[in-house]
Design an enzyme around this catalytic site. Sequence first.
Site, PDB file in Angstrom:
ATOM      1  N   LYS A   1     111.358  -2.649  67.665  1.00  0.00           N
ATOM      2  CA  LYS A   1     110.979  -2.484  66.663  1.00  0.00           C
ATOM      3  C   LYS A   1     110.458  -3.339  65.902  1.00  0.00           C
ATOM      4  O   LYS A   1     110.009  -3.592  64.868  1.00  0.00           O
ATOM      5  CB  LYS A   1     112.127  -1.628  66.018  1.00  0.00           C
ATOM      6  CG  LYS A   1     112.144  -0.321  66.253  1.00  0.00           C
ATOM      7  CD  LYS A   1     111.482   0.625  66.104  1.00  0.00           C
ATOM      8  CE  LYS A   1     111.275   2.028  66.413  1.00  0.00           C
ATOM      9  NZ  LYS A   1     109.743   2.815  66.440  1.00  0.00           N
TER      10      LYS A   1
ATOM     11  N   TYR B   1     116.542  -1.878  71.494  1.00  0.00           N
ATOM     12  CA  TYR B   1     115.547  -1.131  70.615  1.00  0.00           C
ATOM     13  C   TYR B   1     114.806  -1.705  69.720  1.00  0.00           C
ATOM     14  O   TYR B   1     113.863  -1.819  68.663  1.00  0.00           O
ATOM     15  CB  TYR B   1     116.030  -0.163  70.542  1.00  0.00           C
ATOM     16  CG  TYR B   1     115.940   1.503  69.149  1.00  0.00           C
ATOM     17  CD1 TYR B   1     114.757   1.815  69.411  1.00  0.00           C
ATOM     18  CD2 TYR B   1     117.085   0.905  67.690  1.00  0.00           C
ATOM     19  CE1 TYR B   1     114.530   2.731  68.675  1.00  0.00           C
ATOM     20  CE2 TYR B   1     116.178   1.456  66.844  1.00  0.00           C
ATOM     21  CZ  TYR B   1     115.259   2.534  67.274  1.00  0.00           C
ATOM     22  OH  TYR B   1     114.693   3.560  66.039  1.00  0.00           O
TER      23      TYR B   1
HETATM   24  N1  LIG Z   1     116.176   8.720  63.229  1.00  0.00           N
HETATM   25  C1  LIG Z   1     116.265   7.948  62.763  1.00  0.00           C
HETATM   26  O1  LIG Z   1     117.317   7.736  62.025  1.00  0.00           O
HETATM   27  C2  LIG Z   1     115.709   6.839  63.053  1.00  0.00           C
HETATM   28  C3  LIG Z   1     115.948   5.755  62.424  1.00  0.00           C
HETATM   29  C4  LIG Z   1     115.209   4.640  62.374  1.00  0.00           C
HETATM   30  C5  LIG Z   1     113.566   4.315  63.229  1.00  0.00           C
HETATM   31  N2  LIG Z   1     113.118   5.793  63.279  1.00  0.00           N
HETATM   32  C6  LIG Z   1     112.389   6.125  63.835  1.00  0.00           C
HETATM   33  O2  LIG Z   1     111.053   7.066  63.997  1.00  0.00           O
HETATM   34  C7  LIG Z   1     110.447   7.582  64.968  1.00  0.00           C
HETATM   35  C8  LIG Z   1     110.409   9.022  65.033  1.00  0.00           C
HETATM   36  O3  LIG Z   1     112.301   9.150  65.360  1.00  0.00           O
HETATM   37  P1  LIG Z   1     112.846  10.684  65.403  1.00  0.00           P
HETATM   38  O4  LIG Z   1     114.205   9.981  64.797  1.00  0.00           O
HETATM   39  O5  LIG Z   1     111.715  11.507  64.834  1.00  0.00           O
HETATM   40  O6  LIG Z   1     112.627  10.846  66.184  1.00  0.00           O
HETATM   41  P2  LIG Z   1     112.594  12.490  67.329  1.00  0.00           P
HETATM   42  O7  LIG Z   1     114.179  13.397  66.721  1.00  0.00           O
HETATM   43  O8  LIG Z   1     113.749  11.820  68.781  1.00  0.00           O
HETATM   44  O9  LIG Z   1     111.461  12.376  68.385  1.00  0.00           O
HETATM   45  C9  LIG Z   1     111.077  11.794  68.360  1.00  0.00           C
HETATM   46  C10 LIG Z   1     109.519  11.727  69.181  1.00  0.00           C
HETATM   47  O10 LIG Z   1     109.174  10.967  69.783  1.00  0.00           O
HETATM   48  C11 LIG Z   1     108.599  11.760  71.160  1.00  0.00           C
HETATM   49  N3  LIG Z   1     108.561  11.114  72.149  1.00  0.00           N
HETATM   50  C12 LIG Z   1     109.082  10.303  72.582  1.00  0.00           C
HETATM   51  N4  LIG Z   1     108.721   9.447  73.508  1.00  0.00           N
HETATM   52  C13 LIG Z   1     107.512   9.525  74.300  1.00  0.00           C
HETATM   53  C14 LIG Z   1     107.445   9.895  75.529  1.00  0.00           C
HETATM   54  N5  LIG Z   1     107.347   8.838  76.381  1.00  0.00           N
HETATM   55  N6  LIG Z   1     105.398  10.051  74.843  1.00  0.00           N
HETATM   56  C15 LIG Z   1     105.284  11.328  74.196  1.00  0.00           C
HETATM   57  N7  LIG Z   1     105.974  11.591  73.321  1.00  0.00           N
HETATM   58  C16 LIG Z   1     107.355  10.584  73.351  1.00  0.00           C
HETATM   59  C17 LIG Z   1     109.657  12.756  70.783  1.00  0.00           C
HETATM   60  O11 LIG Z   1     108.929  13.761  72.048  1.00  0.00           O
HETATM   61  P3  LIG Z   1     110.172  14.636  72.752  1.00  0.00           P
HETATM   62  O12 LIG Z   1     110.627  15.764  71.567  1.00  0.00           O
HETATM   63  O13 LIG Z   1     109.125  15.850  74.021  1.00  0.00           O
HETATM   64  O14 LIG Z   1     110.555  14.318  73.331  1.00  0.00           O
HETATM   65  C18 LIG Z   1     108.956  13.133  69.444  1.00  0.00           C
HETATM   66  O15 LIG Z   1     107.997  14.113  69.476  1.00  0.00           O
HETATM   67  C19 LIG Z   1     111.081   6.921  65.480  1.00  0.00           C
HETATM   68  O16 LIG Z   1     109.972   5.509  66.263  1.00  0.00           O
HETATM   69  C20 LIG Z   1     112.528   6.288  65.789  1.00  0.00           C
HETATM   70  O17 LIG Z   1     112.657   4.777  66.548  1.00  0.00           O
HETATM   71  C21 LIG Z   1     114.066   7.146  63.429  1.00  0.00           C
END
Ligand SMILES: NC(=O)c1ccc[n+]([C@@H]2O[C@H](COP(=O)([O-])OP(=O)(O)OC[C@H]3O[C@@H](n4cnc5c(N)ncnc54)[C@H](OP(=O)(O)O)[C@@H]3O)[C@@H](O)[C@H]2O)c1
Length: 255
Positions: free
Chosen positions: A144, A140
């Site tokens: 990133k 991961y």
């Molecule tokens: N949350 C954190 O603490 C955190 C920290 C650092 C960085 N980030 C980054 O922020 C971004 C958003 O994360 P989040 O926390 O909102 O995560 P999340 O709640 O898991 O949401 C991720 C989104 O990406 C979609 N997705 C995943 N795999 C996919 C695929 N194969 N095709 C199409 N859509 C897909 C998911 O769809 P489904 O809902 O259908 O699965 C969901 O809408 C990500 O890039 C993550 O790496 C998050």
Amino acid sequence: MARILITGSADGLGQLSARSLAEHGHQVVLHARNAERGRYAQQHVPSAEHIIVGDLSDIDATKNVADQANALGRFDAVIHNAGVYQAPPNDILRVNTLAPYLLTCLIHKPKRLIYLSSDMHLQGRANLENVKKESSRISYSDSKLYVVMLCMAVARNWSDVYANAVDPGWVPTKMGGPGAPDDLQHGYETQTWLAVSNDSRATVSGRYFYHRTARRSNPQASDVMLQERFLSLCRDITGIAFPQEIQSERRAKND
Ligand SMILES: NC(=O)c1ccc[n+]([C@@H]2O[C@H](COP(=O)([O-])OP(=O)(O)OC[C@H]3O[C@@H](n4cnc5c(N)ncnc54)[C@H](OP(=O)(O)O)[C@@H]3O)[C@@H](O)[C@H]2O)c1
């Protein structure tokens, strides 16, 4: 008012970004992995203009996502938000790194590009040999790092766009888990600000932000030789070359 495409906007930070932008009167196009998740996305952002559907862990489906986006016309901003954390390495590679690469190459160039990274990219290593192998050993953190590297390469090559990367913090989404310590609102505000604000701090390129503040990114992301090797590798894997307009224009002038 701006027109913005947000990948992975069925849930989490993507959905929250979409809702916030729509509430401020912007035109929002959602994206979800399949039709069912698309309906879910629409329920939560009912004023969205359209929903694009496609699984970003599939290279051909990702190319089709770009076709669907282009059929809707040009966007002012694209937020490359979709991401996976606990997933097989090949899915991590495709969703977190190759999908932003492909969509950047194939979607009509918007004015602004925002790439969701993570502070974990600081522990990432650009082991491009590992990516080449059939069964990728990418982590991961590596994925990133690559997306920050992509952002920096875009900023360097395309002087007519603002391309920036964002660490949203560790926030309580499906990915972050319920115990995540950072503020959820701060987790999406930087992306939406970069997408639409005319603030001089937001109209910059090639930066890595946390909570609207530019931070130092992994030095490997700014290494031009590594960026070029990374772009070549993405081209070899996906069959799509990055449109390096500035370099080709310079070459044309020198000929
Ligand atoms: N949350 C954190 O603490 C955190 C920290 C650092 C960085 N980030 C980054 O922020 C971004 C958003 O994360 P989040 O926390 O909102 O995560 P999340 O709640 O898991 O949401 C991720 C989104 O990406 C979609 N997705 C995943 N795999 C996919 C695929 N194969 N095709 C199409 N859509 C897909 C998911 O769809 P489904 O809902 O259908 O699965 C969901 O809408 C990500 O890039 C993550 O790496 C998050």
